[in-house]
Design an enzyme around this catalytic site. Structure first.
Site, PDB file in Angstrom:
ATOM      1  N   GLY A 128       0.822  -1.213   0.000  1.00 41.12           N
ATOM      2  CA  GLY A 128       0.000   0.000   0.000  1.00 41.12           C
ATOM      3  C   GLY A 128       0.852   1.257   0.000  1.00 41.12           C
ATOM      4  O   GLY A 128       2.086   1.205  -0.073  1.00 41.12           O
ATOM      5  N   PHE A 129       0.184   2.361   0.115  1.00 36.19           N
ATOM      6  CA  PHE A 129       0.835   3.683   0.096  1.00 36.19           C
ATOM      7  C   PHE A 129       1.834   3.810   1.254  1.00 36.19           C
ATOM      8  O   PHE A 129       3.056   3.905   1.041  1.00 36.19           O
ATOM      9  CB  PHE A 129      -0.279   4.741   0.134  1.00 36.19           C
ATOM     10  CG  PHE A 129       0.148   6.125   0.522  1.00 36.19           C
ATOM     11  CD1 PHE A 129       1.249   6.737  -0.075  1.00 36.19           C
ATOM     12  CD2 PHE A 129      -0.572   6.835   1.485  1.00 36.19           C
ATOM     13  CE1 PHE A 129       1.631   8.027   0.284  1.00 36.19           C
ATOM     14  CE2 PHE A 129      -0.203   8.120   1.842  1.00 36.19           C
ATOM     15  CZ  PHE A 129       0.908   8.706   1.253  1.00 36.19           C
ATOM     16  N   ASN A 171      -2.303  -8.717   0.961  1.00 33.88           N
ATOM     17  CA  ASN A 171      -3.152  -9.543   0.088  1.00 33.88           C
ATOM     18  C   ASN A 171      -3.594  -8.778  -1.154  1.00 33.88           C
ATOM     19  O   ASN A 171      -4.417  -9.273  -1.918  1.00 33.88           O
ATOM     20  CB  ASN A 171      -4.377 -10.079   0.851  1.00 33.88           C
ATOM     21  CG  ASN A 171      -5.350  -8.973   1.216  1.00 33.88           C
ATOM     22  OD1 ASN A 171      -5.028  -7.795   1.106  1.00 33.88           O
ATOM     23  ND2 ASN A 171      -6.533  -9.351   1.671  1.00 33.88           N
ATOM     24  N   ASP A 173      -3.519 -12.956   3.452  1.00 38.36           N
ATOM     25  CA  ASP A 173      -4.565 -12.192   4.142  1.00 38.36           C
ATOM     26  C   ASP A 173      -4.349 -12.345   5.645  1.00 38.36           C
ATOM     27  O   ASP A 173      -4.544 -13.431   6.202  1.00 38.36           O
ATOM     28  CB  ASP A 173      -5.935 -12.738   3.733  1.00 38.36           C
ATOM     29  CG  ASP A 173      -7.075 -11.951   4.361  1.00 38.36           C
ATOM     30  OD1 ASP A 173      -6.861 -11.279   5.400  1.00 38.36           O
ATOM     31  OD2 ASP A 173      -8.195 -12.017   3.814  1.00 38.36           O
ATOM     32  N   VAL A 174      -3.967 -11.268   6.303  1.00 38.52           N
ATOM     33  CA  VAL A 174      -3.608 -11.361   7.726  1.00 38.52           C
ATOM     34  C   VAL A 174      -4.823 -11.599   8.624  1.00 38.52           C
ATOM     35  O   VAL A 174      -4.666 -11.943   9.796  1.00 38.52           O
ATOM     36  CB  VAL A 174      -2.836 -10.106   8.227  1.00 38.52           C
ATOM     37  CG1 VAL A 174      -1.548  -9.924   7.450  1.00 38.52           C
ATOM     38  CG2 VAL A 174      -3.686  -8.845   8.180  1.00 38.52           C
ATOM     39  N   LYS A 187     -12.590  -6.968   9.657  1.00 32.41           N
ATOM     40  CA  LYS A 187     -11.782  -8.142  10.019  1.00 32.41           C
ATOM     41  C   LYS A 187     -10.287  -7.823  10.147  1.00 32.41           C
ATOM     42  O   LYS A 187      -9.615  -8.308  11.045  1.00 32.41           O
ATOM     43  CB  LYS A 187     -11.990  -9.258   8.981  1.00 32.41           C
ATOM     44  CG  LYS A 187     -13.318  -9.996   9.192  1.00 32.41           C
ATOM     45  CD  LYS A 187     -13.668 -10.903   8.022  1.00 32.41           C
ATOM     46  CE  LYS A 187     -12.802 -12.134   7.972  1.00 32.41           C
ATOM     47  NZ  LYS A 187     -13.237 -13.051   6.873  1.00 32.41           N
ATOM     48  N   TYR A 190     -14.743   1.058   9.830  1.00 30.25           N
ATOM     49  CA  TYR A 190     -13.314   1.408   9.917  1.00 30.25           C
ATOM     50  C   TYR A 190     -13.004   1.912  11.325  1.00 30.25           C
ATOM     51  O   TYR A 190     -12.080   1.432  11.988  1.00 30.25           O
ATOM     52  CB  TYR A 190     -13.023   2.477   8.873  1.00 30.25           C
ATOM     53  CG  TYR A 190     -11.589   2.951   8.780  1.00 30.25           C
ATOM     54  CD1 TYR A 190     -10.588   2.122   8.289  1.00 30.25           C
ATOM     55  CD2 TYR A 190     -11.251   4.260   9.127  1.00 30.25           C
ATOM     56  CE1 TYR A 190      -9.279   2.586   8.163  1.00 30.25           C
ATOM     57  CE2 TYR A 190      -9.951   4.728   8.990  1.00 30.25           C
ATOM     58  CZ  TYR A 190      -8.971   3.880   8.515  1.00 30.25           C
ATOM     59  OH  TYR A 190      -7.680   4.350   8.379  1.00 30.25           O
TER      60      TYR A 190
HETATM   61  P1  NAD Z   1      -3.501   1.514   1.351  1.00 28.25           P
HETATM   62  O1  NAD Z   1      -4.864   1.052   0.950  1.00 28.25           O
HETATM   63  O2  NAD Z   1      -2.648   2.146   0.307  1.00 28.25           O
HETATM   64  O3  NAD Z   1      -2.679   0.346   2.004  1.00 28.25           O
HETATM   65  C1  NAD Z   1      -3.253  -0.659   2.784  1.00 28.25           C
HETATM   66  C2  NAD Z   1      -2.636  -1.986   2.387  1.00 28.25           C
HETATM   67  O4  NAD Z   1      -3.164  -3.031   3.232  1.00 28.25           O
HETATM   68  C3  NAD Z   1      -2.976  -2.373   0.942  1.00 28.25           C
HETATM   69  O5  NAD Z   1      -1.793  -2.724   0.264  1.00 28.25           O
HETATM   70  C4  NAD Z   1      -3.905  -3.580   1.103  1.00 28.25           C
HETATM   71  O6  NAD Z   1      -3.839  -4.478   0.015  1.00 28.25           O
HETATM   72  C5  NAD Z   1      -3.428  -4.167   2.419  1.00 28.25           C
HETATM   73  N1  NAD Z   1      -4.428  -5.010   3.108  1.00 28.25           N
HETATM   74  C6  NAD Z   1      -5.708  -4.684   3.410  1.00 28.25           C
HETATM   75  N2  NAD Z   1      -6.324  -5.710   4.037  1.00 28.25           N
HETATM   76  C7  NAD Z   1      -5.397  -6.704   4.140  1.00 28.25           C
HETATM   77  C8  NAD Z   1      -5.419  -8.012   4.692  1.00 28.25           C
HETATM   78  N3  NAD Z   1      -6.528  -8.523   5.254  1.00 28.25           N
HETATM   79  N4  NAD Z   1      -4.284  -8.759   4.642  1.00 28.25           N
HETATM   80  C9  NAD Z   1      -3.153  -8.262   4.083  1.00 28.25           C
HETATM   81  N5  NAD Z   1      -3.080  -7.033   3.531  1.00 28.25           N
HETATM   82  C10 NAD Z   1      -4.186  -6.270   3.553  1.00 28.25           C
HETATM   83  O7  NAD Z   1      -3.715   2.544   2.579  1.00 28.25           O
HETATM   84  P2  NAD Z   1      -2.653   3.458   3.343  1.00 28.25           P
HETATM   85  O8  NAD Z   1      -3.069   4.862   3.193  1.00 28.25           O
HETATM   86  O9  NAD Z   1      -1.279   3.055   2.986  1.00 28.25           O
HETATM   87  O10 NAD Z   1      -2.945   3.054   4.861  1.00 28.25           O
HETATM   88  C11 NAD Z   1      -2.112   2.129   5.550  1.00 28.25           C
HETATM   89  C12 NAD Z   1      -2.522   2.059   7.020  1.00 28.25           C
HETATM   90  O11 NAD Z   1      -2.405   3.342   7.619  1.00 28.25           O
HETATM   91  C13 NAD Z   1      -3.956   1.595   7.236  1.00 28.25           C
HETATM   92  O12 NAD Z   1      -3.986   0.748   8.361  1.00 28.25           O
HETATM   93  C14 NAD Z   1      -4.688   2.880   7.532  1.00 28.25           C
HETATM   94  O13 NAD Z   1      -5.803   2.654   8.361  1.00 28.25           O
HETATM   95  C15 NAD Z   1      -3.623   3.697   8.231  1.00 28.25           C
HETATM   96  N6  NAD Z   1      -3.867   5.140   8.105  1.00 28.25           N
HETATM   97  C16 NAD Z   1      -3.599   5.788   6.943  1.00 28.25           C
HETATM   98  C17 NAD Z   1      -3.856   7.153   6.848  1.00 28.25           C
HETATM   99  C18 NAD Z   1      -3.545   7.933   5.596  1.00 28.25           C
HETATM  100  O14 NAD Z   1      -3.828   9.133   5.549  1.00 28.25           O
HETATM  101  N7  NAD Z   1      -2.953   7.370   4.586  1.00 28.25           N
HETATM  102  C19 NAD Z   1      -4.423   7.843   7.933  1.00 28.25           C
HETATM  103  C20 NAD Z   1      -4.724   7.124   9.095  1.00 28.25           C
HETATM  104  C21 NAD Z   1      -4.408   5.777   9.174  1.00 28.25           C
END
Ligand code: NAD
Ligand code: UDP
Length: 328
Positions: A11-12, A33, A57-58, A92, A146
């Protein structure tokens, strides 16, 4: 060599964290995943002997062989339109997934940091938000899947700390932006930049008077790194307190991109928080951390990255097809 497991690695934020820990000389195990992530974010690390990727998938089960020193649990859909489309998966991953990772941390005697969020404050009545504010969350509203899962995550993490003596860290992350955001993930920055690049009007939800406070990804990563290495188990806000209305933000993007498009107004999503700004006193005192990157600078870098994307990505308007995942 210290060994770290990073969930949500594709992810990001997860991919930027992989880069940082690799640069710090860690062996990095990335797990994802790919439900909202993209392997392109990790392509440059594949083949590096200090990096391994696990497609898993964690929420189901997590196993890695060998020692682990640290775990960073960042797996979770993070954009409102993602978690509206996959509400059960979202619930989940921060509940069952967090439990699995806490169990793994206990088993490996690893320190774990979980990615919580400003969303645990809901539509906040306290401004700016301090860590001792309990929040104003609607559990049965669309964002509840969420928010409540992240609140459960914090609670479960703290229970493992107090009951099992596990070393835990809780980062409450506020809106973060930067390269590798998904152009069509629905969050306001990729939405506005995507619209500007395609020559469309910028969609403001509501009258644009709601506020957010945007943190550049490099600052966030630094804050997470410092929090992980600190000895502070209570939640810590990590974000940039520079607050702006969404209307002003749209104007900044129009100026940055030079688009001749205008803004158009659409209905505000249900339970969309009216204001959000972190109080970062704790992070300053405990971690000697504060954001360094000005929004103008961060937005410029982010825009340049979006501009470098191939044209076909710009027009891939269709959102992810979650059908395969919905069955699980
Ligand atoms: P994102 O969607 O780019 O990354 C999330 C990653 O988690 C994805 O690659 C996705 O495929 C993976 N994922 C989701 N469910 C999964 C599972 N069951 N098993 C394995 N992998 C799984 O989002 P992001 O912006 O990079 O956010 C990452 C984390 O940071 C998240 O937990 C989010 O709640 C938290 N967060 C982000 C922000 C933000 O502004 N970007 C703000 C608050 C919290
Ligand atoms: N928003 C908007 N237009 C868009 C996307 C989002 O006006 O095309 C608004 C949204 O209603 C919210 C703010 O921008 O008030 C931030 O939304 P985002 O989804 O990025 O994050 P979050 O609501 O989780 O802070």
């Amino acid at each position: 060599m210290p060994r770290v497991l990073i969930t949500g690695a594709a992810g990001f934020l997860g991919s930027h964290l992989c880069d940082r820990f690799m640069a710090e000389g860690f062996e990095v195990l990335g797990m994802d995943n790919l439900i909202t992530g993209n392997m392109e974010n990790l392509e440059h690390l594949l083949g590096n002997p200090n990096f391994t990727f696990y497609n898993n998938d964690v929420s189901n089960f997590v196993h890695v062989s060998g020692k682990l020193d640290y775990i960073l649990h960042f797996a979770s859909p993070a954009s409102p339109i993602d978690y509206l489309k996959i509400p059960i998966q979202t619930l989940k991953v921060s509940s069952l997934g967090t439990h699995n990772l806490l169990g793994l941390a206990l088993n490996k005697k690893a320190r774990i940091l979980v990615a919580s969020t400003s969303e645990i404050y809901g539509d906040p009545k306290v401004h700016p938000q301090t860590e001792d504010y309990f929040g104003n969350v609607n559990p049965v509203g669309p964002r509840g899947v969420y928010d409540e899962a992240k609140r459960f995550m914090e609670s479960m993490t703290m229970a493992y700390h107090t009951y099992h003596g596990l070393e835990t860290r809780i980062a409450r992350i506020f809106n973060t932006y930067g390269p590798r955001m998904r152009l069509n993930d629905g969050r306001v920055l990729p939405a506005f930049i995507g619209q500007a690049l395609r020559g469309e009007d910028l969609t403001i939800f509501g009258d644009g008077s709601q506020t957010r406070s945007f943190c550049y990804v490099d600052d966030l990563v630094e804050g997470i790194y410092r929090l992980l290495l600190s000895d502070h188990a209570q939640p810590v806000n990590i974000g940039n307190p520079n607050e702006i209305t969404i209307g002003e933000f749209a104007e900044e993007i129009i100026k940055l991109t030079g688009t001749s498009q205008k803004v158009i107004y659409q209905p505000r999503p249900v339970d969309d928080p009216m204001q959000r700004k972190p109080d970062i006193t704790k992070a300053k005192e405990l971690l000697d951390w504060q954001p360094e990157v000005l929004r103008a600078e961060g937005l410029k870098k982010t825009y340049e990255w979006f501009q470098s994307l191939p044209e076909e990505k710009l027009y891939r308007k269709e959102h992810r097809d979650f059908a395969d995942f919905r069955r699980k």
